[in-house]
Design a protein around this motif. Structure first.
Motif, PDB file in Angstrom:
ATOM      1  N   ALA A   3     -23.091  21.741  76.112  1.00 31.48           N
ATOM      2  CA  ALA A   3     -22.686  20.795  75.068  1.00 31.48           C
ATOM      3  C   ALA A   3     -22.651  19.370  75.617  1.00 31.48           C
ATOM      4  O   ALA A   3     -22.584  19.156  76.831  1.00 31.48           O
ATOM      5  CB  ALA A   3     -21.324  21.183  74.523  1.00 31.48           C
ATOM      6  N   SER A   4     -22.701  18.399  74.723  1.00 34.40           N
ATOM      7  CA  SER A   4     -22.651  16.998  75.142  1.00 34.40           C
ATOM      8  C   SER A   4     -21.261  16.383  74.983  1.00 34.40           C
ATOM      9  O   SER A   4     -20.885  15.482  75.741  1.00 34.40           O
ATOM     10  CB  SER A   4     -23.670  16.170  74.353  1.00 34.40           C
ATOM     11  N   PRO A  51     -23.708  14.994  66.413  1.00 39.44           N
ATOM     12  CA  PRO A  51     -24.537  16.201  66.265  1.00 39.44           C
ATOM     13  C   PRO A  51     -23.710  17.470  66.502  1.00 39.44           C
ATOM     14  O   PRO A  51     -23.903  18.190  67.492  1.00 39.44           O
ATOM     15  CB  PRO A  51     -25.610  16.007  67.336  1.00 39.44           C
ATOM     16  N   VAL A  52     -22.784  17.735  65.594  1.00 31.68           N
ATOM     17  CA  VAL A  52     -21.879  18.874  65.759  1.00 31.68           C
ATOM     18  C   VAL A  52     -22.656  20.168  65.547  1.00 31.68           C
ATOM     19  O   VAL A  52     -23.215  20.405  64.475  1.00 31.68           O
ATOM     20  CB  VAL A  52     -20.688  18.782  64.790  1.00 31.68           C
ATOM     21  N   ALA A  53     -22.683  21.007  66.574  1.00 32.17           N
ATOM     22  CA  ALA A  53     -23.457  22.237  66.534  1.00 32.17           C
ATOM     23  C   ALA A  53     -22.590  23.484  66.499  1.00 32.17           C
ATOM     24  O   ALA A  53     -23.100  24.587  66.285  1.00 32.17           O
ATOM     25  CB  ALA A  53     -24.378  22.296  67.754  1.00 32.17           C
ATOM     26  N   ARG A  54     -21.282  23.298  66.701  1.00 28.30           N
ATOM     27  CA  ARG A  54     -20.402  24.467  66.785  1.00 28.30           C
ATOM     28  C   ARG A  54     -18.989  24.065  66.388  1.00 28.30           C
ATOM     29  O   ARG A  54     -18.539  22.946  66.692  1.00 28.30           O
ATOM     30  CB  ARG A  54     -20.419  25.009  68.213  1.00 28.30           C
ATOM     31  N   PHE A  74     -21.166  20.096  58.176  1.00 28.83           N
ATOM     32  CA  PHE A  74     -22.226  20.334  59.162  1.00 28.83           C
ATOM     33  C   PHE A  74     -22.928  21.678  58.989  1.00 28.83           C
ATOM     34  O   PHE A  74     -23.772  22.034  59.812  1.00 28.83           O
ATOM     35  CB  PHE A  74     -21.648  20.207  60.578  1.00 28.83           C
ATOM     36  N   THR A 139     -22.332  26.506  74.737  1.00 28.50           N
ATOM     37  CA  THR A 139     -23.026  25.803  73.661  1.00 28.50           C
ATOM     38  C   THR A 139     -24.254  25.118  74.255  1.00 28.50           C
ATOM     39  O   THR A 139     -24.115  24.196  75.065  1.00 28.50           O
ATOM     40  CB  THR A 139     -22.100  24.758  73.004  1.00 28.50           C
ATOM     41  N   GLU A 141     -26.552  23.001  73.245  1.00 28.34           N
ATOM     42  CA  GLU A 141     -26.731  21.569  73.021  1.00 28.34           C
ATOM     43  C   GLU A 141     -25.884  21.122  71.833  1.00 28.34           C
ATOM     44  O   GLU A 141     -25.409  21.935  71.062  1.00 28.34           O
ATOM     45  CB  GLU A 141     -28.207  21.236  72.760  1.00 28.34           C
ATOM     46  N   GLY A 142     -25.715  19.815  71.708  1.00 27.16           N
ATOM     47  CA  GLY A 142     -24.926  19.275  70.615  1.00 27.16           C
ATOM     48  C   GLY A 142     -23.453  19.158  70.975  1.00 27.16           C
ATOM     49  O   GLY A 142     -23.058  19.321  72.133  1.00 27.16           O
ATOM     50  N   GLU A 143     -22.631  18.885  69.965  1.00 24.76           N
ATOM     51  CA  GLU A 143     -21.208  18.658  70.165  1.00 24.76           C
ATOM     52  C   GLU A 143     -20.393  19.789  69.534  1.00 24.76           C
ATOM     53  O   GLU A 143     -20.839  20.423  68.581  1.00 24.76           O
ATOM     54  CB  GLU A 143     -20.817  17.300  69.579  1.00 24.76           C
TER      55      GLU A 143
END
Length: 211
Positions: A3-4, A51-54, A74, A139, A141-143
């Motif tokens: 994650a970022s 960029p929320v991915a989770r 999202f 995670t 990638e993403g936030e």
């Protein structure tokens, strides 16, 4: 890859007309104002083009409901992590102003540095940092948004900033529906931002659920 960013989001105002310390007691839901606060947090993340991915939340009703606007914004499912839960507390179900004047409760106040009235600060820090680390590592990638509670989020803040755990609960910088953001730098997490998107709603809010 990992994650970022990790965003620690506190739940919104809870419907609590009796003004008790609700802790882990089931059935405490968001108030109408709390729903608006949760929506403000989700909108803030959207406006930042995060960029929320989770999305992961504590199992309690108020955090699951606070996660709902983020899930909608999202297009995410809400995962649940027990480690994000509110700490245990001797004063659950009581009105604090009355409870602390009752001699039967004084034993619970004997050591505020632990604290003696509930789960130890060291334990809260350990489980929260494990949840943060696992979310980061799993995670790709993403936030990631973690929806939790005031004291657990404050323990993360104290851990990453090197601030002593014992503190005055009235001085925590962790408002309803606030967002505390972390990044990983080397082997450590650092706090890079704090936002209070529901500040405009806070003057009408009641916040007595934590100690």
């Amino acid at each position: 890859m990992s994650a970022s960013r990790i965003h620690l989001v506190r739940h919104g105002e809870v419907h609590n007309p009796s003004r008790v310390l609700y802790g882990r007691i089931p059935g405490f839901r968001l108030s109408t104002l709390g729903e608006r606060m949760a929506g403000a947090a989700a909108l803030a993340l959207q406006d930042e083009h995060a960029p929320v991915a989770r999305l992961i939340a504590s199992p309690l009703q108020r955090t699951q409901e606070s996660a709902a606007p983020v899930a909608k914004a999202f297009g995410l499912e809400v995962e649940t992590d027990e480690r994000l839960i509110e700490p245990t507390n001797h004063f659950e179900g009581l009105v604090m102003k009355r409870a602390v004047r009752d001699p039967r409760n004084w034993f619970a106040l004997r050591n505020p540095r632990l604290p003696s009235w509930g789960e130890r600060y060291t334990s809260i820090s350990s489980r929260m940092m494990a949840a943060v680390t696992d979310a980061w590592d799993t995670t790709p990638e993403g936030e990631v948004v973690l929806v939790s509670h005031q004291l657990p989020i404050w323990m993360v803040h104290s851990t990453v900033t090197g601030t002593p755990f014992p503190h005055d609960p009235r001085k925590r910088r962790c408002a309803l529906s606030s967002i505390t953001t972390l990044e990983r730098r080397g082997d450590s997490f650092v706090e890079v931002a704090y936002r209070d998107p529901a500040a405009g709603l806070a003057t009408a809010a009641t916040d007595v659920g934590a100690v």
